[in-house]
Enzyme design. Structure first.
Site, PDB file in Angstrom:
ATOM      1  N   ALA A  41       0.866  -1.172   0.000  1.00  0.00           N
ATOM      2  CA  ALA A  41       0.000   0.000   0.000  1.00  0.00           C
ATOM      3  C   ALA A  41       0.905   1.225   0.000  1.00  0.00           C
ATOM      4  O   ALA A  41       2.066   1.147   0.418  1.00  0.00           O
ATOM      5  CB  ALA A  41      -0.869  -0.013   1.244  1.00  0.00           C
ATOM      6  N   GLY A  58       0.614  -4.947   0.908  1.00  0.00           N
ATOM      7  CA  GLY A  58      -0.572  -5.016   0.050  1.00  0.00           C
ATOM      8  C   GLY A  58      -0.288  -5.684  -1.296  1.00  0.00           C
ATOM      9  O   GLY A  58      -1.200  -6.237  -1.918  1.00  0.00           O
ATOM     10  N   GLU A  97      -0.541  -9.247  -0.683  1.00  0.00           N
ATOM     11  CA  GLU A  97      -1.965  -9.556  -0.480  1.00  0.00           C
ATOM     12  C   GLU A  97      -2.710  -9.587  -1.817  1.00  0.00           C
ATOM     13  O   GLU A  97      -3.610 -10.406  -2.017  1.00  0.00           O
ATOM     14  CB  GLU A  97      -2.571  -8.527   0.476  1.00  0.00           C
ATOM     15  CG  GLU A  97      -1.973  -8.658   1.875  1.00  0.00           C
ATOM     16  CD  GLU A  97      -2.508  -7.626   2.860  1.00  0.00           C
ATOM     17  OE1 GLU A  97      -2.128  -6.446   2.725  1.00  0.00           O
ATOM     18  OE2 GLU A  97      -3.291  -7.994   3.738  1.00  0.00           O
ATOM     19  N   GLU A 101       4.361  -5.253   7.431  1.00  0.00           N
ATOM     20  CA  GLU A 101       3.531  -4.249   8.121  1.00  0.00           C
ATOM     21  C   GLU A 101       3.877  -4.055   9.593  1.00  0.00           C
ATOM     22  O   GLU A 101       3.837  -2.929  10.094  1.00  0.00           O
ATOM     23  CB  GLU A 101       2.047  -4.617   7.996  1.00  0.00           C
ATOM     24  CG  GLU A 101       1.443  -4.333   6.622  1.00  0.00           C
ATOM     25  CD  GLU A 101       1.525  -5.508   5.675  1.00  0.00           C
ATOM     26  OE1 GLU A 101       2.361  -6.413   5.879  1.00  0.00           O
ATOM     27  OE2 GLU A 101       0.755  -5.523   4.702  1.00  0.00           O
TER      28      GLU A 101
END
Ligand code: CO8
Length: 264
Positions: free
Chosen positions: A70, A115, A118, A138
């Site tokens: 992200a 992300g 993911e 993270e």
């Protein structure tokens, strides 16, 4: 269908019945900002409605990254409410990718972090360049995976390995990702595109409706109770028995010829 000139942060290219989707922010290692997520949401909604498409391949632009996570710049401004909302938004989009009626292959060409890992996990299959690196860093940022990673990773690699990756935040290389079942194949970097295409062709050579129902049976089985999963499989099997493709596939075998599937 969305046209490529309507997209800022994604590139798309259709090749026969396959659509290639590229996350295209190479100067930020393809980090997922809100714009990328919204474009992914709209694009996958459009792809799901497009009957002419038989498969999707996702990759990142450039030589270095699939998606490096992200966008950390945007994460910095989140509070409790907007953080929850952003997590839910990403989860919903990645779920819509996993729920796609046609196969989605991730071609992991480099860093797949946070992300990005993911997103890779939301794909049905993953093929990795030998340069690929997977990780969920993270916790080192004071956060946890928030786009479904804490749920999908244990399913893919088992709880032991998943907890090690999530709690240490340490990345793994492509060969380790293969060993633990996170990816289907590791290929030379220069062959990634052709190998991803080959894998997709190996799927799309089969009967289209059977592919859709096989995906549904495997993925939706997760949501059903132990007994219903088998009933669901039988329902889908029964539905396929009345398709022209099943008649063609079975006849072709008995007549010793190649089948010609029409997706009917
Ligand atoms: N976000 C924003 N920018 C990024 C990101 C990112 N995730 N990753 C790289 N960039 C940018 C860098 O800031 C840099 O930009 P600039 O040139 O303007 O300074 C550019 O991309 C190139 O990166 P580097 O110079 O760092 O390249 P290196 O080759 O030196 O390093 C790395 C490559 C190791 C991949 C390094 O860039 C890195 O560690 N990136 C961050 C990886 C990371 O921590 N990802 C996880 C982010 S958190 C997350 O994904 C949470 C998901 C769940 C969210 C749920 C709710 C919103």
């Amino acid at each position: 269908m969305i046209q490529s000139d309507e997209l800022d942060t994604l590139s798309i290219e259709t090749e026969d019945e396959i659509i290639w989707v590229e996350v295209n922010r190479p100067d930020k290692l393809n980090a997922l900002n809100d714009r990328v997520l919204t474009e992914l949401e709209n694009l996958f909604e459009a792809i799901a409605k497009e009957d002419s498409l038989r498969g999707v391949i996702i990759r990142g632009t450039g030589e270095k990254a699939f998606v490096a996570g992200a966008d950390i710049k945007e994460l910095k401004d989140l509070n409790r409410r907007t953080g929850e909302d952003s997590s839910r938004k990403g989860q919903k989009i990645f779920q819509s990718i996993e729920d796609m009626p046609i196969p989605v292959v991730g071609a992991i060409n480099g860093y797949a972090l946070g992300g990005g890992a993911e997103l890779a996990m939301a794909c049905h299959l993953r093929i990795a360049s030998e340069k690929a690196v997977f990780g969920l860093p993270e916790v080192g940022l004071g956060l946890i995976p928030g786009y479904g990673g804490t749920q999908r990773l244990p399913k893919l690699v088992g709880r032991t390995m998943a907890l090690e990756m999530i709690l240490t935040g340490e990345p793994i290389q492509a060969d380790e990702a293969l060993d633990c079942g996170l990816v289907n194949r590791v290929v030379p970097h220069s062959d990634l595109e052709s190998e991803a295409r080959g894998l997709m062709n190996a799927i799309t050579n089969n009967a289209p409706l059977a592919i859709k129902k096989a995906l549904r049976s495997v993925l939706k089985g997760d949501e059903l109770g132990p007994k219903q999963r088998y009933e669901h499989e039988s329902d889908l099997f029964g539905e396929l028995c009345e398709t022209k493709d099943a008649t063609e596939g079975l006849s072709a075998f008995l007549e010793k010829r190649n089948p010609e599937f029409k997706g009917e």
